[in-house]
Design an enzyme around this catalytic site. Structure first.
Site, PDB file in Angstrom:
ATOM      1  N   ASN A 168     -38.888 -12.734 -23.370  1.00 58.34           N
ATOM      2  CA  ASN A 168     -37.495 -13.167 -23.237  1.00 58.34           C
ATOM      3  C   ASN A 168     -37.342 -14.570 -22.665  1.00 58.34           C
ATOM      4  O   ASN A 168     -36.304 -15.195 -22.833  1.00 58.34           O
ATOM      5  CB  ASN A 168     -36.701 -12.145 -22.423  1.00 58.34           C
ATOM      6  CG  ASN A 168     -36.366 -10.958 -23.292  1.00 58.34           C
ATOM      7  OD1 ASN A 168     -36.028 -11.122 -24.463  1.00 58.34           O
ATOM      8  ND2 ASN A 168     -36.481  -9.758 -22.758  1.00 58.34           N
ATOM      9  N   SER A 175     -36.501  -5.353 -19.539  1.00 55.83           N
ATOM     10  CA  SER A 175     -36.772  -6.576 -20.296  1.00 55.83           C
ATOM     11  C   SER A 175     -36.682  -7.803 -19.396  1.00 55.83           C
ATOM     12  O   SER A 175     -36.976  -8.904 -19.835  1.00 55.83           O
ATOM     13  CB  SER A 175     -35.788  -6.703 -21.453  1.00 55.83           C
ATOM     14  OG  SER A 175     -34.465  -6.567 -20.987  1.00 55.83           O
ATOM     15  N   HIS A 235     -43.109  -3.066 -21.608  1.00 53.74           N
ATOM     16  CA  HIS A 235     -41.933  -3.580 -22.309  1.00 53.74           C
ATOM     17  C   HIS A 235     -42.116  -3.433 -23.813  1.00 53.74           C
ATOM     18  O   HIS A 235     -42.898  -4.159 -24.431  1.00 53.74           O
ATOM     19  CB  HIS A 235     -41.716  -5.049 -21.904  1.00 53.74           C
ATOM     20  CG  HIS A 235     -40.490  -5.656 -22.475  1.00 53.74           C
ATOM     21  ND1 HIS A 235     -40.349  -7.010 -22.661  1.00 53.74           N
ATOM     22  CD2 HIS A 235     -39.332  -5.101 -22.916  1.00 53.74           C
ATOM     23  CE1 HIS A 235     -39.163  -7.269 -23.181  1.00 53.74           C
ATOM     24  NE2 HIS A 235     -38.534  -6.115 -23.352  1.00 53.74           N
ATOM     25  N   GLU A 252     -45.474  -5.607 -24.088  1.00 55.07           N
ATOM     26  CA  GLU A 252     -45.807  -6.516 -22.979  1.00 55.07           C
ATOM     27  C   GLU A 252     -46.142  -5.632 -21.776  1.00 55.07           C
ATOM     28  O   GLU A 252     -45.312  -4.813 -21.368  1.00 55.07           O
ATOM     29  CB  GLU A 252     -44.579  -7.367 -22.609  1.00 55.07           C
ATOM     30  CG  GLU A 252     -44.604  -8.793 -23.087  1.00 55.07           C
ATOM     31  CD  GLU A 252     -43.388  -9.590 -22.618  1.00 55.07           C
ATOM     32  OE1 GLU A 252     -42.291  -9.020 -22.420  1.00 55.07           O
ATOM     33  OE2 GLU A 252     -43.532 -10.802 -22.452  1.00 55.07           O
TER      34      GLU A 252
HETATM   35  N1  CAA Z   1     -34.975   1.818 -36.165  1.00 50.50           N
HETATM   36  C1  CAA Z   1     -36.144   2.303 -36.617  1.00 50.50           C
HETATM   37  N2  CAA Z   1     -36.787   1.794 -37.678  1.00 50.50           N
HETATM   38  C2  CAA Z   1     -36.217   0.766 -38.306  1.00 50.50           C
HETATM   39  C3  CAA Z   1     -34.982   0.201 -37.898  1.00 50.50           C
HETATM   40  C4  CAA Z   1     -34.349   0.766 -36.771  1.00 50.50           C
HETATM   41  N3  CAA Z   1     -33.221   0.290 -36.286  1.00 50.50           N
HETATM   42  N4  CAA Z   1     -34.691  -0.824 -38.737  1.00 50.50           N
HETATM   43  C5  CAA Z   1     -35.685  -0.900 -39.626  1.00 50.50           C
HETATM   44  N5  CAA Z   1     -36.602   0.053 -39.365  1.00 50.50           N
HETATM   45  C6  CAA Z   1     -37.846   0.283 -40.083  1.00 50.50           C
HETATM   46  C7  CAA Z   1     -37.646   0.744 -41.500  1.00 50.50           C
HETATM   47  O1  CAA Z   1     -37.481   2.135 -41.569  1.00 50.50           O
HETATM   48  C8  CAA Z   1     -38.936   0.292 -42.141  1.00 50.50           C
HETATM   49  O2  CAA Z   1     -39.963   1.193 -41.795  1.00 50.50           O
HETATM   50  P1  CAA Z   1     -40.988   1.694 -42.912  1.00 50.50           P
HETATM   51  O3  CAA Z   1     -41.777   0.503 -43.354  1.00 50.50           O
HETATM   52  O4  CAA Z   1     -41.800   2.728 -42.220  1.00 50.50           O
HETATM   53  O5  CAA Z   1     -40.130   2.269 -44.004  1.00 50.50           O
HETATM   54  C9  CAA Z   1     -39.262  -1.016 -41.418  1.00 50.50           C
HETATM   55  O6  CAA Z   1     -38.515  -0.983 -40.198  1.00 50.50           O
HETATM   56  C10 CAA Z   1     -38.856  -2.239 -42.221  1.00 50.50           C
HETATM   57  O7  CAA Z   1     -37.467  -2.086 -42.513  1.00 50.50           O
HETATM   58  P2  CAA Z   1     -36.741  -2.692 -43.790  1.00 50.50           P
HETATM   59  O8  CAA Z   1     -37.746  -2.856 -44.893  1.00 50.50           O
HETATM   60  O9  CAA Z   1     -35.520  -1.881 -44.061  1.00 50.50           O
HETATM   61  O10 CAA Z   1     -36.161  -4.061 -43.287  1.00 50.50           O
HETATM   62  P3  CAA Z   1     -36.866  -5.369 -42.850  1.00 50.50           P
HETATM   63  O11 CAA Z   1     -38.130  -5.630 -43.569  1.00 50.50           O
HETATM   64  O12 CAA Z   1     -35.762  -6.352 -42.913  1.00 50.50           O
HETATM   65  O13 CAA Z   1     -37.258  -5.120 -41.312  1.00 50.50           O
HETATM   66  C11 CAA Z   1     -36.840  -5.243 -39.030  1.00 50.50           C
HETATM   67  C12 CAA Z   1     -36.324  -4.736 -40.357  1.00 50.50           C
HETATM   68  C13 CAA Z   1     -38.204  -4.587 -38.699  1.00 50.50           C
HETATM   69  C14 CAA Z   1     -35.826  -4.820 -37.967  1.00 50.50           C
HETATM   70  C15 CAA Z   1     -37.005  -6.809 -39.117  1.00 50.50           C
HETATM   71  O14 CAA Z   1     -35.790  -7.393 -39.519  1.00 50.50           O
HETATM   72  C16 CAA Z   1     -37.430  -7.439 -37.826  1.00 50.50           C
HETATM   73  O15 CAA Z   1     -38.600  -7.415 -37.472  1.00 50.50           O
HETATM   74  N6  CAA Z   1     -36.467  -8.019 -37.078  1.00 50.50           N
HETATM   75  C17 CAA Z   1     -36.717  -8.644 -35.795  1.00 50.50           C
HETATM   76  C18 CAA Z   1     -36.777  -7.546 -34.748  1.00 50.50           C
HETATM   77  C19 CAA Z   1     -37.084  -8.087 -33.387  1.00 50.50           C
HETATM   78  O16 CAA Z   1     -37.304  -9.271 -33.170  1.00 50.50           O
HETATM   79  N7  CAA Z   1     -37.109  -7.181 -32.402  1.00 50.50           N
HETATM   80  C20 CAA Z   1     -37.310  -7.534 -31.041  1.00 50.50           C
HETATM   81  C21 CAA Z   1     -35.987  -7.664 -30.379  1.00 50.50           C
HETATM   82  S1  CAA Z   1     -36.173  -8.124 -28.689  1.00 50.50           S
HETATM   83  C22 CAA Z   1     -36.406  -6.673 -27.884  1.00 50.50           C
HETATM   84  O17 CAA Z   1     -36.376  -5.608 -28.416  1.00 50.50           O
HETATM   85  C23 CAA Z   1     -36.732  -6.720 -26.456  1.00 50.50           C
HETATM   86  C24 CAA Z   1     -35.809  -7.332 -25.512  1.00 50.50           C
HETATM   87  O18 CAA Z   1     -36.185  -7.363 -24.367  1.00 50.50           O
HETATM   88  C25 CAA Z   1     -34.490  -7.879 -25.815  1.00 50.50           C
END
Ligand code: CAA
Length: 282
Positions: free
Chosen positions: A189, A118, A139, A151
């Site tokens: 990031n 990342s 990424h 990415e």
């Molecule tokens: N692992 C796998 N799947 C997951 C999960 C997890 N930890 N958490 C949620 N999901 C899935 C659910 O199973 C659901 O899938 P389906 O539609 O197939 O059933 C889907 O995500 C939506 O989940 P929910 O309806 O329960 O919950 P939500 O609508 O609140 O979404 C979320 C959860 C997708 C995590 C949402 O809150 C979100 O998009 N959050 C932001 C995530 C983000 O920004 N990620 C990037 C982080 S930065 C990074 O990763 C890179 C880095 O370099 C730091």
């Protein structure tokens, strides 16, 4: 013929990448030196594929076939037959460098090496291999099976055909590849972490409580998670490491890590994974 992809590292990102590849008809060789990581990954991938059946993305038969295409091993040379290898081990230069030094010994020169880093320089990692033209950043975002973006990070020497092969792979698993060049934090990031860091400053300076900061961004900007809940989700140690990469990489005070973030990491409040961060998960 089913294409075999190697994934090195069976933590959260590696297992998410493996799951995403398996349900898109790839065979996956997943390696990790820790047996408990491999066991955990197998379980998580199995329940992830079961969830895909519930959601109608797979049926019982295709789920079974997908799971059968997963091979796991504690030995890095198990990926030597793969034409494309994605490294997703811990976010430390030396840990990644060690993986690529080993892969260099086992894999033909035509194999493409990708790193899911990342923030570590792609060009610097590529330079320790004998194939900087066939090396790039891929990424993914957590949770990998859900998030649309990949990415695709071109290092100084990355060849256009390497970039195209990686972008095709991302598209074939339903992701949208976006090209970025190799600078600290890439695009994701460089934008995300200063927002998280500034949210921590807002809490530290008493501008608002953590839940109020998050509510502002959720209700006012339609973010699915507030920046502090997201920081807990990513891991505060990871956020701090990335801020340090930005600060060291640009030598610019605007990327100075928030002292509250540092203090929380020193206290072991790392977010969801430790049960406590800006919020309590116990
Ligand atoms: N692992 C796998 N799947 C997951 C999960 C997890 N930890 N958490 C949620 N999901 C899935 C659910 O199973 C659901 O899938 P389906 O539609 O197939 O059933 C889907 O995500 C939506 O989940 P929910 O309806 O329960 O919950 P939500 O609508 O609140 O979404 C979320 C959860 C997708 C995590 C949402 O809150 C979100 O998009 N959050 C932001 C995530 C983000 O920004 N990620 C990037 C982080 S930065 C990074 O990763 C890179 C880095 O370099 C730091």
């Amino acid at each position: 013929m089913t294409k075999l992809i190697g994934v090195v590292g069976a933590g959260t990102m590696g297992r998410g990448i493996a799951h995403t590849l398996l349900r898109a008809n790839y065979a996956v060789s997943l390696v990790d030196s820790l047996p408990e990581a491999l066991g955990g990954a197998q379980q998580a991938i199995s329940s992830g594929l079961a969830h895909d059946v519930e959601k109608g993305r797979l049926n019982a038969e295709t789920r079974q076939q997908a799971f059968a295409r997963l091979q796991i091993s504690a030995e890095t040379d198990a990926v030597s037959q793969a034409s494309f290898i994605i490294e997703a081990v811990t976010e430390r230069f030396e840990a990644k460098a060690e993986v690529f030094r080993k892969l260099e010994l086992y894999c033909p020169s035509t194999t493409i090496f990708a790193t899911n880093t990342s923030s570590i320089s792609i060009t610097r990692l590529a330079a320790i291999t004998g194939r900087p033209g066939r090396f790039l950043g891929l990424h993914f975002f957590n949770p990998v099976p859900v998030m649309k973006l990949v990415e695709v990070v071109a290092g100084v020497e990355t060849l256009p055909e390497t970039f195209e092969a990686a972008a095709d792979l991302a598209r074939s698993v339903g992701k949208t590849p976006i090209r970025v060049n190799d600078f600290p934090g890439f695009v994701s990031n460089r934008l995300l972490m200063p927002m998280i860091n500034e949210a921590a400053f807002a809490v530290m300076e008493g501008v608002a409580e953590a839940n109020a900061v998050d509510d502002v961004m959720k209700l006012g900007m339609n973010h699915p998670m507030g920046p502090l809940e997201l920081a807990d989700f990513i891991g505060l140690d990871v956020c701090l490491d990335i801020m340090r990469v930005l600060y060291d990489g640009f030598h610019d005070a605007k990327y100075r890590p928030c002292p509250l973030l540092e203090k929380m990491v020193y206290a072991g409040r790392l977010g969801r994974k430790s049960g406590r961060g800006f919020f309590n998960y116990s």
